[in-house]
Design a protein around this motif. Structure first.
Motif, PDB file in Angstrom:
ATOM      1  N   PHE A 266     -37.428  65.448 -43.279  1.00  0.00           N
ATOM      2  CA  PHE A 266     -36.906  64.204 -42.050  1.00  0.00           C
ATOM      3  C   PHE A 266     -37.548  63.216 -42.039  1.00  0.00           C
ATOM      4  O   PHE A 266     -37.212  62.765 -43.470  1.00  0.00           O
ATOM      5  CB  PHE A 266     -38.088  64.890 -41.150  1.00  0.00           C
ATOM      6  CG  PHE A 266     -39.562  65.160 -41.782  1.00  0.00           C
ATOM      7  CD1 PHE A 266     -40.381  63.224 -42.257  1.00  0.00           C
ATOM      8  CD2 PHE A 266     -41.112  65.910 -42.758  1.00  0.00           C
ATOM      9  CE1 PHE A 266     -41.375  63.009 -42.596  1.00  0.00           C
ATOM     10  CE2 PHE A 266     -42.567  65.642 -43.693  1.00  0.00           C
ATOM     11  CZ  PHE A 266     -42.112  63.906 -43.271  1.00  0.00           C
ATOM     12  N   GLU A 279     -45.141  58.445 -38.625  1.00  0.00           N
ATOM     13  CA  GLU A 279     -44.523  60.088 -37.587  1.00  0.00           C
ATOM     14  C   GLU A 279     -43.744  61.006 -38.191  1.00  0.00           C
ATOM     15  O   GLU A 279     -42.623  60.333 -38.039  1.00  0.00           O
ATOM     16  CB  GLU A 279     -44.863  59.681 -36.401  1.00  0.00           C
ATOM     17  CG  GLU A 279     -44.695  60.158 -35.586  1.00  0.00           C
ATOM     18  CD  GLU A 279     -44.617  60.333 -34.416  1.00  0.00           C
ATOM     19  OE1 GLU A 279     -43.704  60.580 -33.183  1.00  0.00           O
ATOM     20  OE2 GLU A 279     -45.438  58.894 -33.948  1.00  0.00           O
ATOM     21  N   PRO A 280     -42.894  61.943 -38.193  1.00  0.00           N
ATOM     22  CA  PRO A 280     -41.883  62.282 -38.887  1.00  0.00           C
ATOM     23  C   PRO A 280     -40.598  62.367 -37.333  1.00  0.00           C
ATOM     24  O   PRO A 280     -42.051  62.842 -36.118  1.00  0.00           O
ATOM     25  CB  PRO A 280     -42.167  63.973 -38.717  1.00  0.00           C
ATOM     26  CG  PRO A 280     -43.497  64.363 -39.547  1.00  0.00           C
ATOM     27  CD  PRO A 280     -44.108  62.716 -38.428  1.00  0.00           C
ATOM     28  N   ALA A 282     -37.972  63.638 -36.571  1.00  0.00           N
ATOM     29  CA  ALA A 282     -36.503  64.631 -36.414  1.00  0.00           C
ATOM     30  C   ALA A 282     -35.740  65.194 -37.966  1.00  0.00           C
ATOM     31  O   ALA A 282     -36.388  64.812 -39.103  1.00  0.00           O
ATOM     32  CB  ALA A 282     -35.726  63.947 -36.068  1.00  0.00           C
ATOM     33  N   GLU A 283     -34.887  65.954 -38.312  1.00  0.00           N
ATOM     34  CA  GLU A 283     -34.780  65.941 -39.507  1.00  0.00           C
ATOM     35  C   GLU A 283     -32.979  65.413 -39.761  1.00  0.00           C
ATOM     36  O   GLU A 283     -34.045  65.152 -40.669  1.00  0.00           O
ATOM     37  CB  GLU A 283     -34.453  67.832 -38.971  1.00  0.00           C
ATOM     38  CG  GLU A 283     -33.664  68.311 -40.510  1.00  0.00           C
ATOM     39  CD  GLU A 283     -33.007  69.896 -40.442  1.00  0.00           C
ATOM     40  OE1 GLU A 283     -33.960  70.462 -41.427  1.00  0.00           O
ATOM     41  OE2 GLU A 283     -31.639  69.668 -40.514  1.00  0.00           O
ATOM     42  N   GLU A 327     -32.040  68.467 -32.727  1.00  0.00           N
ATOM     43  CA  GLU A 327     -34.025  68.628 -32.853  1.00  0.00           C
ATOM     44  C   GLU A 327     -34.344  68.607 -33.387  1.00  0.00           C
ATOM     45  O   GLU A 327     -34.220  67.353 -34.318  1.00  0.00           O
ATOM     46  CB  GLU A 327     -33.255  70.207 -33.132  1.00  0.00           C
ATOM     47  CG  GLU A 327     -34.873  71.466 -33.056  1.00  0.00           C
ATOM     48  CD  GLU A 327     -34.896  72.202 -33.757  1.00  0.00           C
ATOM     49  OE1 GLU A 327     -36.280  72.964 -33.703  1.00  0.00           O
ATOM     50  OE2 GLU A 327     -33.482  73.107 -33.667  1.00  0.00           O
ATOM     51  N   LYS A 328     -35.549  68.402 -32.454  1.00  0.00           N
ATOM     52  CA  LYS A 328     -37.152  67.367 -33.463  1.00  0.00           C
ATOM     53  C   LYS A 328     -37.838  67.945 -34.291  1.00  0.00           C
ATOM     54  O   LYS A 328     -38.590  67.211 -34.868  1.00  0.00           O
ATOM     55  CB  LYS A 328     -37.398  66.831 -32.080  1.00  0.00           C
ATOM     56  CG  LYS A 328     -36.793  66.087 -30.999  1.00  0.00           C
ATOM     57  CD  LYS A 328     -35.827  64.611 -31.546  1.00  0.00           C
ATOM     58  CE  LYS A 328     -34.842  64.450 -31.108  1.00  0.00           C
ATOM     59  NZ  LYS A 328     -34.011  64.790 -30.275  1.00  0.00           N
ATOM     60  N   ASN A 329     -37.368  69.463 -34.030  1.00  0.00           N
ATOM     61  CA  ASN A 329     -38.868  70.732 -35.246  1.00  0.00           C
ATOM     62  C   ASN A 329     -37.762  71.080 -35.544  1.00  0.00           C
ATOM     63  O   ASN A 329     -37.917  72.032 -34.909  1.00  0.00           O
ATOM     64  CB  ASN A 329     -40.016  70.967 -34.545  1.00  0.00           C
ATOM     65  CG  ASN A 329     -40.569  70.720 -35.293  1.00  0.00           C
ATOM     66  OD1 ASN A 329     -40.961  71.145 -36.324  1.00  0.00           O
ATOM     67  ND2 ASN A 329     -41.215  71.601 -34.759  1.00  0.00           N
ATOM     68  N   THR A 330     -37.223  71.616 -36.481  1.00  0.00           N
ATOM     69  CA  THR A 330     -36.195  72.266 -36.982  1.00  0.00           C
ATOM     70  C   THR A 330     -37.301  73.179 -37.570  1.00  0.00           C
ATOM     71  O   THR A 330     -38.373  73.416 -37.986  1.00  0.00           O
ATOM     72  CB  THR A 330     -34.866  71.896 -37.912  1.00  0.00           C
ATOM     73  OG1 THR A 330     -36.082  71.390 -39.012  1.00  0.00           O
ATOM     74  CG2 THR A 330     -34.588  70.885 -37.158  1.00  0.00           C
ATOM     75  N   MET A 333     -38.076  72.206 -40.812  1.00  0.00           N
ATOM     76  CA  MET A 333     -39.686  71.241 -41.089  1.00  0.00           C
ATOM     77  C   MET A 333     -41.119  72.160 -41.024  1.00  0.00           C
ATOM     78  O   MET A 333     -41.746  71.512 -41.525  1.00  0.00           O
ATOM     79  CB  MET A 333     -39.315  70.357 -39.986  1.00  0.00           C
ATOM     80  CG  MET A 333     -38.117  69.267 -39.941  1.00  0.00           C
ATOM     81  SD  MET A 333     -37.861  67.667 -38.175  1.00  0.00           S
ATOM     82  CE  MET A 333     -39.457  66.958 -38.092  1.00  0.00           C
ATOM     83  N   ARG A 334     -40.192  72.792 -40.220  1.00  0.00           N
ATOM     84  CA  ARG A 334     -41.587  73.889 -39.843  1.00  0.00           C
ATOM     85  C   ARG A 334     -42.555  74.462 -41.001  1.00  0.00           C
ATOM     86  O   ARG A 334     -43.059  74.584 -41.594  1.00  0.00           O
ATOM     87  CB  ARG A 334     -41.751  75.035 -38.667  1.00  0.00           C
ATOM     88  CG  ARG A 334     -41.653  74.108 -36.983  1.00  0.00           C
ATOM     89  CD  ARG A 334     -41.605  75.460 -35.968  1.00  0.00           C
ATOM     90  NE  ARG A 334     -39.994  76.077 -36.168  1.00  0.00           N
ATOM     91  CZ  ARG A 334     -39.230  76.531 -35.404  1.00  0.00           C
ATOM     92  NH1 ARG A 334     -39.033  75.173 -35.470  1.00  0.00           N
ATOM     93  NH2 ARG A 334     -38.324  76.822 -35.945  1.00  0.00           N
ATOM     94  N   GLU A 337     -43.945  72.105 -43.393  1.00  0.00           N
ATOM     95  CA  GLU A 337     -45.561  72.297 -42.976  1.00  0.00           C
ATOM     96  C   GLU A 337     -46.716  73.083 -43.246  1.00  0.00           C
ATOM     97  O   GLU A 337     -47.676  72.702 -43.923  1.00  0.00           O
ATOM     98  CB  GLU A 337     -45.589  71.861 -40.969  1.00  0.00           C
ATOM     99  CG  GLU A 337     -46.782  71.758 -40.538  1.00  0.00           C
ATOM    100  CD  GLU A 337     -46.914  70.112 -41.244  1.00  0.00           C
ATOM    101  OE1 GLU A 337     -48.559  70.202 -40.536  1.00  0.00           O
ATOM    102  OE2 GLU A 337     -46.441  69.142 -41.267  1.00  0.00           O
TER     103      GLU A 337
END
Length: 469
Positions: A266, A279-280, A282-283, A327-330, A333-334, A337
């Protein structure tokens, strides 16, 4: 003869074993069954291990805080690990010396540095030669790439030890579409400027000698930037005079990678003059700037809103035309996490290979975050050297137990502690940060990150004017 025949049979069985030979051979002192299932050992060592398997701690006990074994031999686990690493041909970096002196960074001997250099150069060549797995361009398009583009990518990988993702180059093209003569300042109306490897695309950095390469690892590297964070995107500017940073906050953006040979997970942001939290956002860089513009317009005056809205529209159109997600939380990224084993002080989290069944790869530190922060605060604010020694002794116990964890293949523990000490930023614990991260990066086979760390610690400073050009 019978004993000799048995020994010959054992060595023949060892020779025929298809498993990977342990790099430590007969000198290996690992007790973990996972290690012995993966690697083969000479018969003599194998027999010794079998006699000691009843002492191995597995299962739920690994969740408990690390306890010192009072019945252990007189030689400390740190010393055993250090001696083993020093004799290993695959050692990338020796452990930092025992942290008796905490006011300086203690460098490794020439043999270790040469070994690390060879490993890093070999890995760098692998990066340059392998196909860019995260490049969205098709193979036929890659074949048509101009030689100049190929050279630029190689120079970036050579100087910064990483490959750039496709959105890095696409954003430069976007900025050129706005300001052909000066793409680095195309977003100056919103106080953003392209820095870092973008200076190569802009022709400000040429091919350099080997002696010049180390200093470019710190090009636009802020005080709290860990090796996993590479400042390749944008940096905030003063709103009146076009300078390299905002002296009030030190806001900057960069790619976050858990390993330099992997795709960035990210874009993160940090305010270097505020704290060490990342702080993350976006991708990719387009999503990060999109989020920045969205927040920027809220506080803008009517005249600023016009230029911000126009630039935002241009960004969205370019992203749509080139099929770039904002997209801010692809999903990627998930997915990353879910792999985080510890949040750490910088809050971006760390990822290491971890087996949930055996709980191998990471264990909790021997202190909570609050307790560790209290100890670090006591070290930095100690009124006398004697007071500081008391707090340092507490920290050294945590360091010692983290080293034991690494000795038992829980390398994530050293990685977490190293990041915490680095993110704390305290002058008196930098040596220990190097010690912990050296162990972690060496065993996790991330030599490029170690090389970046060493270069940064040699010239770590709290400033916003960080260009080396």
């Amino acid at each position: 003869m019978m004993s000799s025949d048995i020994k010959d049979a054992e060595f023949q069985a060892y020779k025929d074993d298809s498993r990977i030979p342990c790099q430590y051979g007969a000198e290996c002192y690992q007790k973990n069954p996972q290690h012995h299932n993966k690697y083969k050992h000479p018969p003599k060592r194998k027999m010794m291990v079998e006699k000691k398997t009843e002492k191995i701690i597995t299962g739920e006990k690994r969740k408990q805080p690390i306890k010192d074994d009072k019945k252990a031999g007189s030689e400390s686990p740190q010393r055993k690990l250090q001696k083993t690493l020093e004799t290993s041909e695959k050692n990338l970096h020796s452990l930092s010396p025992s942290p008796e002196r905490n006011d300086v960074i203690i460098h490794n001997n020439e043999d270790d540095n040469e070994n690390l250099k060879e490993k890093t150069e070999a890995s760098d060549k692998k990066i340059l030669n392998r196909h860019n797995s995260y490049n969205s361009v098709e193979n036929d398009a890659t074949e048509n790439t101009s030689m100049s583009d190929v050279n630029v990518k190689k120079i970036i990988a050579d100087l910064f030890l990483v490959e750039m993702p496709e959105d890095f180059f696409q954003f430069y093209e976007f900025c050129k579409s706005i300001s052909k003569d000066n793409p680095l300042l195309a977003c100056k109306s919103i106080r953003l400027k392209l820095v870092g490897p973008y200076d190569i695309l802009d022709g400000k950095i040429k091919i350099l000698s080997e002696n010049d390469k180390e200093r470019y690892l710190t090009h636009w590297r802020y005080y709290y930037d860990p090796p996993e964070f590479q400042i390749y995107t944008t940096q905030k500017l003063n709103s009146q005079t076009i300078v390299k940073c905002d002296n009030k906050e030190g806001l900057h953006f960069g790619y976050w990678r858990d390993d330099t040979v992997e795709k960035p997970v990210f874009i993160a942001k940090n305010e270097a003059n505020v704290n060490g939290i990342f702080e993350p956002v976006a991708e990719n860089i387009f999503g990060a700037v999109d989020a920045y513009l969205y927040n920027k317009v809220k506080s803008a005056n009517p005249f600023e809103k016009i230029s911000i809205t126009r630039l935002h529209s241009q960004l969205k159109n370019f992203a749509k035309q080139h099929n770039i997600t904002l997209e801010k939380n692809t999903a990627d990224m998930r997915a990353r996490e879910r792999l985080v084993v510890a949040r750490t002080f910088h809050k971006a989290g760390i990822v290491v290979p971890y087996d949930k069944k055996t709980q191998l790869g990471y264990r909790d530190l021997a202190a909570t975050d609050n307790d560790l922060q209290k100890i670090l605060k006591q070290i930095e604010e100690a009124g006398t050297p004697e007071d500081r020694k008391i707090s340092i002794a507490k920290l050294d116990e945590i360091v010692r137990l983290a080293t034991i964890a690494a000795d038992e293949c829980d390398f994530g523990t050293c990685l977490e502690l190293g990041h915490d000490l680095f993110s704390n930023g305290g002058f008196h614990v930098q040596t220990r940060a190097l010690q912990m991260l050296s162990i972690a990066y060496t065993h996790l086979k991330r030599p490029q990150l170690l090389k970046i760390l060493e270069a940064h610690l040699k010239n770590r400073k709290k400033d916003c004017e960080l260009s080396v050009i």
